[in-house]
Enzyme design. Structure first.
Site, PDB file in Angstrom:
ATOM      1  N   CYS A   1      13.575  10.899   6.109  1.00 48.15           N
ATOM      2  CA  CYS A   1      13.241  11.290   7.527  1.00 48.15           C
ATOM      3  C   CYS A   1      14.691  11.075   8.300  1.00 48.15           C
ATOM      4  O   CYS A   1      14.896  11.299   9.455  1.00 48.15           O
ATOM      5  CB  CYS A   1      13.177   9.646   7.629  1.00 48.15           C
ATOM      6  SG  CYS A   1      14.378   8.327   6.084  1.00 48.15           S
TER       7      CYS A   1
ATOM      8  N   GLU B   1       9.707  16.988  14.432  1.00 47.96           N
ATOM      9  CA  GLU B   1      10.275  16.453  12.826  1.00 47.96           C
ATOM     10  C   GLU B   1       9.816  18.082  11.626  1.00 47.96           C
ATOM     11  O   GLU B   1       8.567  17.559  11.411  1.00 47.96           O
ATOM     12  CB  GLU B   1       9.507  14.722  12.840  1.00 47.96           C
ATOM     13  CG  GLU B   1       9.838  14.878  11.413  1.00 47.96           C
ATOM     14  CD  GLU B   1       9.827  13.484  11.236  1.00 47.96           C
ATOM     15  OE1 GLU B   1       8.377  13.056  11.335  1.00 47.96           O
ATOM     16  OE2 GLU B   1      10.554  12.658  10.374  1.00 47.96           O
TER      17      GLU B   1
ATOM     18  N   THR C   1       1.179   6.990  13.232  1.00 49.47           N
ATOM     19  CA  THR C   1       0.828   5.763  12.453  1.00 49.47           C
ATOM     20  C   THR C   1       1.668   4.960  12.991  1.00 49.47           C
ATOM     21  O   THR C   1       0.521   4.075  12.731  1.00 49.47           O
ATOM     22  CB  THR C   1       0.925   6.004  11.281  1.00 49.47           C
ATOM     23  OG1 THR C   1       0.839   7.420  10.408  1.00 49.47           O
ATOM     24  CG2 THR C   1       0.026   5.107  10.179  1.00 49.47           C
TER      25      THR C   1
ATOM     26  N   GLU D   1       9.721   1.196  10.796  1.00 46.71           N
ATOM     27  CA  GLU D   1      10.991   2.436  10.012  1.00 46.71           C
ATOM     28  C   GLU D   1      10.345   4.168  10.640  1.00 46.71           C
ATOM     29  O   GLU D   1       9.425   4.169   9.573  1.00 46.71           O
ATOM     30  CB  GLU D   1      11.737   2.155   9.027  1.00 46.71           C
ATOM     31  CG  GLU D   1      12.307   1.818   9.441  1.00 46.71           C
ATOM     32  CD  GLU D   1      14.099   1.480  10.130  1.00 46.71           C
ATOM     33  OE1 GLU D   1      14.004   3.029  10.666  1.00 46.71           O
ATOM     34  OE2 GLU D   1      14.810   1.156   9.822  1.00 46.71           O
TER      35      GLU D   1
ATOM     36  N   LYS E   1       1.229  -1.289   0.189  1.00 46.49           N
ATOM     37  CA  LYS E   1      -0.615   0.123   0.090  1.00 46.49           C
ATOM     38  C   LYS E   1       0.613   1.371   0.046  1.00 46.49           C
ATOM     39  O   LYS E   1       1.026   1.400   0.896  1.00 46.49           O
ATOM     40  CB  LYS E   1      -0.473  -0.105   1.387  1.00 46.49           C
ATOM     41  CG  LYS E   1      -2.262   1.005   1.361  1.00 46.49           C
ATOM     42  CD  LYS E   1      -1.910   1.975   2.499  1.00 46.49           C
ATOM     43  CE  LYS E   1      -2.481   3.512   3.251  1.00 46.49           C
ATOM     44  NZ  LYS E   1      -1.684   4.187   2.201  1.00 46.49           N
TER      45      LYS E   1
ATOM     46  N   SER F   1       5.362   7.535   9.608  1.00 41.74           N
ATOM     47  CA  SER F   1       5.426   8.773  11.028  1.00 41.74           C
ATOM     48  C   SER F   1       5.012   7.057  12.372  1.00 41.74           C
ATOM     49  O   SER F   1       4.760   6.338  12.303  1.00 41.74           O
ATOM     50  CB  SER F   1       4.361   9.325  10.415  1.00 41.74           C
ATOM     51  OG  SER F   1       3.087   8.667  11.351  1.00 41.74           O
TER      52      SER F   1
HETATM   53  P1  NAD Z   1       2.686   8.435   7.116  1.00 50.57           P
HETATM   54  O1  NAD Z   1       2.922   7.358   8.825  1.00 50.57           O
HETATM   55  O2  NAD Z   1       1.240   9.607   7.126  1.00 50.57           O
HETATM   56  O3  NAD Z   1       1.746   7.685   6.232  1.00 50.57           O
HETATM   57  C1  NAD Z   1       2.793   6.562   5.713  1.00 50.57           C
HETATM   58  C2  NAD Z   1       2.215   5.090   5.161  1.00 50.57           C
HETATM   59  O4  NAD Z   1       0.882   4.913   6.592  1.00 50.57           O
HETATM   60  C3  NAD Z   1       0.663   5.651   4.161  1.00 50.57           C
HETATM   61  O5  NAD Z   1       0.927   5.102   3.133  1.00 50.57           O
HETATM   62  C4  NAD Z   1      -0.243   5.991   5.016  1.00 50.57           C
HETATM   63  O6  NAD Z   1      -1.533   6.297   3.721  1.00 50.57           O
HETATM   64  C5  NAD Z   1      -0.617   4.657   5.818  1.00 50.57           C
HETATM   65  N1  NAD Z   1      -1.228   5.614   6.932  1.00 50.57           N
HETATM   66  C6  NAD Z   1      -1.927   6.245   7.125  1.00 50.57           C
HETATM   67  N2  NAD Z   1      -2.880   6.332   8.615  1.00 50.57           N
HETATM   68  C7  NAD Z   1      -2.537   4.100   8.322  1.00 50.57           C
HETATM   69  C8  NAD Z   1      -3.621   3.720   9.686  1.00 50.57           C
HETATM   70  N3  NAD Z   1      -3.601   4.137  10.049  1.00 50.57           N
HETATM   71  N4  NAD Z   1      -3.088   1.901   9.160  1.00 50.57           N
HETATM   72  C9  NAD Z   1      -2.135   2.088   8.454  1.00 50.57           C
HETATM   73  N5  NAD Z   1      -1.644   2.582   7.254  1.00 50.57           N
HETATM   74  C10 NAD Z   1      -2.371   4.086   7.548  1.00 50.57           C
HETATM   75  O7  NAD Z   1       3.605   8.834   6.844  1.00 50.57           O
HETATM   76  P2  NAD Z   1       4.527   9.666   5.682  1.00 50.57           P
HETATM   77  O8  NAD Z   1       3.996  10.750   6.159  1.00 50.57           O
HETATM   78  O9  NAD Z   1       3.273   9.533   4.293  1.00 50.57           O
HETATM   79  O10 NAD Z   1       5.446  10.331   5.517  1.00 50.57           O
HETATM   80  C11 NAD Z   1       6.569  11.312   6.761  1.00 50.57           C
HETATM   81  C12 NAD Z   1       6.580  10.314   7.482  1.00 50.57           C
HETATM   82  O11 NAD Z   1       7.501   8.814   7.454  1.00 50.57           O
HETATM   83  C13 NAD Z   1       7.324  11.226   8.519  1.00 50.57           C
HETATM   84  O12 NAD Z   1       7.828  10.883  10.021  1.00 50.57           O
HETATM   85  C14 NAD Z   1       9.522  10.251   8.417  1.00 50.57           C
HETATM   86  O13 NAD Z   1       9.747  10.489   9.174  1.00 50.57           O
HETATM   87  C15 NAD Z   1       8.603   8.946   8.186  1.00 50.57           C
HETATM   88  N6  NAD Z   1      10.095   7.910   7.161  1.00 50.57           N
HETATM   89  C16 NAD Z   1      10.901   7.308   7.961  1.00 50.57           C
HETATM   90  C17 NAD Z   1      11.661   6.796   7.118  1.00 50.57           C
HETATM   91  C18 NAD Z   1      12.684   5.614   8.446  1.00 50.57           C
HETATM   92  O14 NAD Z   1      12.895   4.764   7.580  1.00 50.57           O
HETATM   93  N7  NAD Z   1      12.707   5.612   9.522  1.00 50.57           N
HETATM   94  C19 NAD Z   1      11.771   6.954   5.960  1.00 50.57           C
HETATM   95  C20 NAD Z   1      10.736   7.599   5.303  1.00 50.57           C
HETATM   96  C21 NAD Z   1       9.882   8.333   6.373  1.00 50.57           C
END
Ligand code: NAD
Length: 459
Positions: free
Chosen positions: A263, A364, A210, A228, A154, A207
């Site tokens: 990230c 962040e 999530t 991650e 997804k 994030s």
């Molecule tokens: P997000 O958590 O909003 O979304 C990530 C994914 O989760 C999306 O596909 C989203 O649709 C899905 N999602 C959202 N709510 C959900 C739920 N209740 N249940 C299941 N899936 C759900 O994150 P984002 O805004 O897309 O990305 C940015 C964040 O990701 C930042 O916090 C960044 O630091 C983090 N990130 C971490 C890494 C790492 O390797 N540590 C890498 C890249 C990004």
């Protein structure tokens, strides 16, 4: 229902449409994945390795078109998009070769006839974010498929198109149902994957909020989790730091790559008081050379932010910093000032005068700005750097490697860099975040291990 995918550098351009799936549609896909697992899991590792190599070859030939699509939906400069795709392809090639040795049963102790054998776990859900959609999807998908699992992927709805295109190419080499993509909202599609009993493993990148929700929901059916999550990486610049042109260029890249939507970007700088003015001056000059524009234009060195909610959040943080009396030094050039309002463009900025409790230091920011704070005592700097729930990466900028190594021992991060930040020279050496940044290692054999159960066999 379809949702438009808009070019963040050109609002008038609809790059594509994404289908927002219902729970019932996801259910059907999960059933197909469940059925496909039955046969795919019994194929020989050599067969799967061969299929991955073929898929990698086709992805390489399609790289230019995928990269262009990636930039149009995500915003990052073409060169950065190409790196993400190329790394996914290299990863497929490496995994295809690692798989053969990894699959062999291990003799635990020659004096006892017990073997440690591995087998795939079942349906794997991969949930990925919008900031590096291709790499952060396929880094998880490839080892899961290689080890004999079926996958339901997804991607984020803000930019799913390059991911869909890569999956289409890979799927030419796989039986139906092994690699599936489901599109739509987190609360509907994501939560269905997180709660369905057929899903045995979840690999999530996104994030911390999530991630926490997925851990809660996943606990109902005891899923194996790969997490991650978010970060707020500190960089410590010591009194004897080398701040030559190369070092400042590396630091600038670590702050502004992906317009800060990374990230593992540097999100806070702590500099020794004696070097503060010099660092501000050198970073100002370096930020001033940044050209902000459409990622497809050759002159662009930094693209727009990806979406409206991130754009509003970043502008809000800048506004809030100004209102709190902080100095916001806005730098860089607009590539095309006339169409500036037609994209989520933000000029890079240095933020001076912040205290530990300002939001620009605590949260962040995921945007092209960084607060610079000074310290007098290294112990105090380490304590301030660790004063965060996150623990992704950290860096120490100093002429002395020994000092960097000593401080690394006490910096709470999954990896600590010396005079660099973010990624080791060998791109396949990785370490998991710690604290609320997650817990899963995914380089080489560690990636394969995550998607398999190890069981014992013997007398
Ligand atoms: P997000 O958590 O909003 O979304 C990530 C994914 O989760 C999306 O596909 C989203 O649709 C899905 N999602 C959202 N709510 C959900 C739920 N209740 N249940 C299941 N899936 C759900 O994150 P984002 O805004 O897309 O990305 C940015 C964040 O990701 C930042 O916090 C960044 O630091 C983090 N990130 C971490 C890494 C790492 O390797 N540590 C890498 C890249 C990004």
């Amino acid at each position: 229902m379809f949702q438009d995918v808009i070019n963040p550098a050109r609002f008038s351009e609809t790059v594509g449409k994404v289908w927002m799936m219902s729970e019932a549609e996801v259910d059907e896909v999960l059933e197909q994945a469940h059925i496909a697992f039955n046969t795919w899991s019994r194929t020989a590792p050599e067969h799967r390795s061969h299929k991955l190599r073929d898929a990698a070859r086709d992805l390489r030939s399609a790289l230019p078109e995928i990269a262009t699509l990636f930039v149009r939906e995500n915003g990052k400069p073409l060169r950065e998009a190409e790196i993400d795709i190329r790394r996914s392809i290299e990863l497929a090639e490496i995994i295809a070769s690692d798989l053969l040795e990894w699959s062999k049963p291990a003799v635990l102790d020659p004096s006892q006839p017990v073997l440690a054998r591995r087998r795939p776990r079942g349906v794997t859900a991969v949930i990925s974010p919008w900031n590096s959609p291709v790499l952060l999807s396929f880094k998880r998908v490839i080892p899961a498929i290689a080890t004999g699992n079926s996958v339901v992927l997804k991607p984020a709805s803000q930019c799913p198109l390059a991911v869909l295109e890569c999956a289409r190419i890979i799927n030419k080499h796989l039986p139906s149902g092994v690699l599936n993509v489901v599109t739509g909202s987190g609360p509907i599609v994501g939560e269905k994957l997180t709660t369905d009993e057929r899903v045995r493993t979840i690999a999530f990148t996104g994030s911390t909020a999530t991630g926490r929700r997925i851990m809660e929901l996943g606990s109902r059916t005891i899923k194996k989790l790969f997490m991650e999550l978010g970060g707020n990486d500190p960089a410590l610049v010591l009194q004897n730091a080398i701040l030559d042109e190369d070092a400042v260029a590396r630091m600038t890249h670590a702050i502004l790559r992906g317009a800060g939507q990374v990230c593992i970007a540097i999100k806070r700088i702590y500099v020794h008081r004696s070097r503060y003015d010099e660092l501000v001056d050198k970073l100002s000059q370096s930020f001033d050379r940044v050209v902000v524009g459409d990622g497809l234009a050759a002159e662009t060195t930094m693209g727009p932010l990806n979406n409206k909610s991130q754009f509003d959040f970043v502008l809000g943080l800048i506004e809030q910093s100004r209102n709190a009396g902080l100095r916001v030094l806005t730098k860089g050039k607009k590539l095309d000032p006339k169409s500036w309002q037609q994209g989520y463009f933000v000029l890079p900025a240095l933020i001076l005068g912040a205290a530990e409790d300002h939001d620009i230091v605590r949260c962040e920011q995921f945007g092209p700005m960084v607060p610079i704070l000074s310290f007098t005592d290294e112990e105090e700097a380490v304590a301030r750097a660790n004063n965060t729930p996150y623990g992704l990466r950290a860096s120490v900028w100093t002429a002395g490697r020994d000092r960097a190594e000593a401080l690394a021992d006490r910096l709470e991060a999954g990896a600590v860099f010396w005079n660099n930040h973010g990624i080791f020279r060998d791109l396949h050496i990785e370490f998991p975040g710690i604290k609320q940044s997650g817990f899963s290692r995914d380089s080489r054999w560690a990636a394969l291990d995550h998607y398999a159960d190890t069981y014992g066999f013997g007398e």
